[in-house]
Design a protein around this motif. Structure first.
Motif, mmCIF file in Angstrom:
data_model
loop_
_atom_site.group_PDB
_atom_site.id
_atom_site.type_symbol
_atom_site.label_atom_id
_atom_site.label_comp_id
_atom_site.label_asym_id
_atom_site.label_seq_id
_atom_site.Cartn_x
_atom_site.Cartn_y
_atom_site.Cartn_z
ATOM 1 N N LYS A 118 0.839 -1.202 0.000
ATOM 2 C CA LYS A 118 0.000 0.000 0.000
ATOM 3 C C LYS A 118 0.872 1.250 0.000
ATOM 4 N N LYS A 119 1.953 1.217 0.794
ATOM 5 C CA LYS A 119 2.860 2.369 0.838
ATOM 6 C C LYS A 119 3.481 2.608 -0.529
ATOM 7 N N GLU A 120 3.877 1.531 -1.214
ATOM 8 C CA GLU A 120 4.460 1.681 -2.543
ATOM 9 C C GLU A 120 3.461 2.306 -3.510
ATOM 10 N N ILE A 121 2.202 1.865 -3.428
ATOM 11 C CA ILE A 121 1.184 2.427 -4.314
ATOM 12 C C ILE A 121 0.959 3.897 -3.980
ATOM 13 N N LEU A 122 0.863 4.230 -2.694
ATOM 14 C CA LEU A 122 0.691 5.631 -2.301
ATOM 15 C C LEU A 122 1.887 6.472 -2.721
ATOM 16 N N GLU A 123 3.086 5.902 -2.578
ATOM 17 C CA GLU A 123 4.286 6.613 -2.997
ATOM 18 C C GLU A 123 4.244 6.859 -4.499
ATOM 19 N N LEU A 128 3.036 11.191 -9.028
ATOM 20 C CA LEU A 128 2.334 11.551 -10.264
ATOM 21 C C LEU A 128 2.295 13.064 -10.426
ATOM 22 N N PRO A 129 2.229 13.513 -11.670
ATOM 23 C CA PRO A 129 1.990 14.949 -11.875
ATOM 24 C C PRO A 129 0.648 15.330 -11.235
ATOM 25 N N THR A 130 0.538 16.563 -10.795
ATOM 26 C CA THR A 130 -0.648 17.027 -10.076
ATOM 27 C C THR A 130 -1.934 16.765 -10.842
ATOM 28 N N LEU A 131 -1.922 16.964 -12.148
ATOM 29 C CA LEU A 131 -3.133 16.753 -12.945
ATOM 30 C C LEU A 131 -3.607 15.310 -12.856
ATOM 31 N N ASN A 132 -2.671 14.367 -12.879
ATOM 32 C CA ASN A 132 -3.030 12.957 -12.789
ATOM 33 C C ASN A 132 -3.425 12.572 -11.370
ATOM 34 N N GLN A 133 -2.769 13.162 -10.374
ATOM 35 C CA GLN A 133 -3.111 12.901 -8.973
ATOM 36 C C GLN A 133 -4.545 13.312 -8.700
ATOM 37 N N GLU A 134 -4.899 14.460 -9.243
ATOM 38 C CA GLU A 134 -6.215 15.013 -8.989
ATOM 39 C C GLU A 134 -7.322 14.085 -9.485
ATOM 40 N N VAL A 135 -7.207 13.608 -10.721
ATOM 41 C CA VAL A 135 -8.247 12.720 -11.246
ATOM 42 C C VAL A 135 -8.221 11.377 -10.521
ATOM 43 N N ALA A 136 -7.031 10.894 -10.137
ATOM 44 C CA ALA A 136 -6.941 9.638 -9.385
ATOM 45 C C ALA A 136 -7.626 9.790 -8.030
ATOM 46 N N TYR A 137 -7.443 10.927 -7.390
ATOM 47 C CA TYR A 137 -8.100 11.187 -6.108
ATOM 48 C C TYR A 137 -9.620 11.124 -6.264
ATOM 49 N N TYR A 138 -10.134 11.871 -7.223
ATOM 50 C CA TYR A 138 -11.586 11.897 -7.409
ATOM 51 C C TYR A 138 -12.132 10.523 -7.802
ATOM 52 N N VAL A 160 -10.319 13.815 -18.777
ATOM 53 C CA VAL A 160 -10.328 13.071 -17.516
ATOM 54 C C VAL A 160 -9.894 11.631 -17.774
ATOM 55 N N LYS A 161 -10.464 11.016 -18.810
ATOM 56 C CA LYS A 161 -10.139 9.620 -19.116
ATOM 57 C C LYS A 161 -8.657 9.459 -19.459
ATOM 58 N N SER A 162 -8.136 10.390 -20.261
ATOM 59 C CA SER A 162 -6.721 10.257 -20.648
ATOM 60 C C SER A 162 -5.796 10.492 -19.453
ATOM 61 N N ARG A 163 -6.145 11.441 -18.576
ATOM 62 C CA ARG A 163 -5.318 11.671 -17.383
ATOM 63 C C ARG A 163 -5.374 10.471 -16.447
ATOM 64 N N LEU A 164 -6.551 9.883 -16.325
ATOM 65 C CA LEU A 164 -6.704 8.705 -15.472
ATOM 66 C C LEU A 164 -5.919 7.524 -16.034
ATOM 67 N N GLU A 169 -0.991 4.103 -15.838
ATOM 68 C CA GLU A 169 0.231 3.648 -16.524
ATOM 69 C C GLU A 169 1.470 4.020 -15.720
ATOM 70 N N LEU A 170 1.516 5.264 -15.216
ATOM 71 C CA LEU A 170 2.677 5.712 -14.448
ATOM 72 C C LEU A 170 2.836 4.923 -13.146
ATOM 73 N N VAL A 171 1.729 4.648 -12.477
ATOM 74 C CA VAL A 171 1.790 3.861 -11.241
ATOM 75 C C VAL A 171 2.279 2.451 -11.549
ATOM 76 N N ALA A 172 1.743 1.850 -12.612
ATOM 77 C CA ALA A 172 2.163 0.496 -12.989
ATOM 78 C C ALA A 172 3.655 0.463 -13.334
ATOM 79 N N ASP A 173 4.129 1.463 -14.094
ATOM 80 C CA ASP A 173 5.554 1.528 -14.439
ATOM 81 C C ASP A 173 6.415 1.655 -13.189
ATOM 82 N N TYR A 174 5.994 2.519 -12.270
ATOM 83 C CA TYR A 174 6.749 2.720 -11.039
ATOM 84 C C TYR A 174 6.827 1.417 -10.237
ATOM 85 N N LEU A 175 5.688 0.738 -10.102
ATOM 86 C CA LEU A 175 5.659 -0.496 -9.320
ATOM 87 C C LEU A 175 6.497 -1.591 -9.981
ATOM 88 N N LYS A 176 6.514 -1.636 -11.319
ATOM 89 C CA LYS A 176 7.357 -2.611 -12.021
ATOM 90 C C LYS A 176 8.829 -2.334 -11.752
#
Length: 194
Positions: A118-123, A128-138, A160-164, A169-176
């Motif tokens: 969970k910490k890795e996912i939150l990290e 993420l860039p702010t624009l992507n964080q915002e849509v992920a939050y909502y 919204v869809k493209s930012r999401l 994708e960025l989270v998946a890349d980071y976790l990989k």
């Protein structure tokens, strides 16, 4: 009087906000700001501190907001940014091995591994860039669909869809990348321990 007119009436361009206006905004949006911080930090007390900081910032800087009807989005974005900044500055440096040495039961170790994931996912989300964080939050914390997010942020639904999609994708890349750092050849079989 409509809510939009009421919001516009609260702000005078170029004049600092009064404590009364901030108190009113806190009553309307304080819970949303708190939950935005809690979404990133997963700590009640830190989220409360960040919420206070956001409204103190609002007292001094809200007069620079061009469109008063976007005050909620501005407050939430500020809360997310402050929370991510706090995480970057205060990352704990405890390794999983250190924690595992202190605990002997497999059940406890499984819980620790789950928290670590969970910490890795939150990290990853905090990077993420702010624009992507915002849509992920909502989307993931508030449970809003793309149309609702589009309305709140006043951007096209396709954006919204493209930012999401990009956020995922960025989270998946980071976790990989993190997983590949941990998968040193021979580590799982104990070959490197000799």
């Amino acid at each position: 009087m409509s809510f939009v007119r009421l919001l516009r009436g609260l702000f005078n361009k170029g004049e600092p906000c009064t404590p009364g206006v901030i108190e009113l905004l806190y009553r309307w949006y304080g819970r949303s700001v708190y939950y935005a911080s809690y979404y990133v930090l997963h700590d009640q007390y830190l989220a409360e501190d960040i919420t206070q900081e956001v409204f103190l910032t609002a007292l001094n800087k809200l007069d620079t907001l061009r469109d008063p009807t976007k005050v909620e989005a501005w407050l939430i974005r500020t809360a997310i940014n402050r929370s991510c900044d706090w995480l970057r500055k205060n990352r704990p440096m405890v390794t999983l091995d250190e924690v595992a040495d202190k605990q002997e039961e497999d059940v406890v170790l499984d819980r620790i591994l789950e928290r670590e994931n969970k910490k890795e996912i939150l990290e990853a989300l905090s990077l993420l860039p702010t624009l992507n964080q915002e849509v992920a939050y909502y989307r993931f914390y508030r449970g809003m669909n793309c149309r609702e997010i589009s309305e709140v942020l006043e951007i096209p639904e396709g954006t919204v869809k493209s930012r999401l999609k990009r956020a995922l994708e960025l989270v998946a890349d980071y976790l990989k990348k993190e997983a590949s750092k941990e998968n040193v050849p021979g580590k799982e079989t104990g070959k490197n321990d000799r």
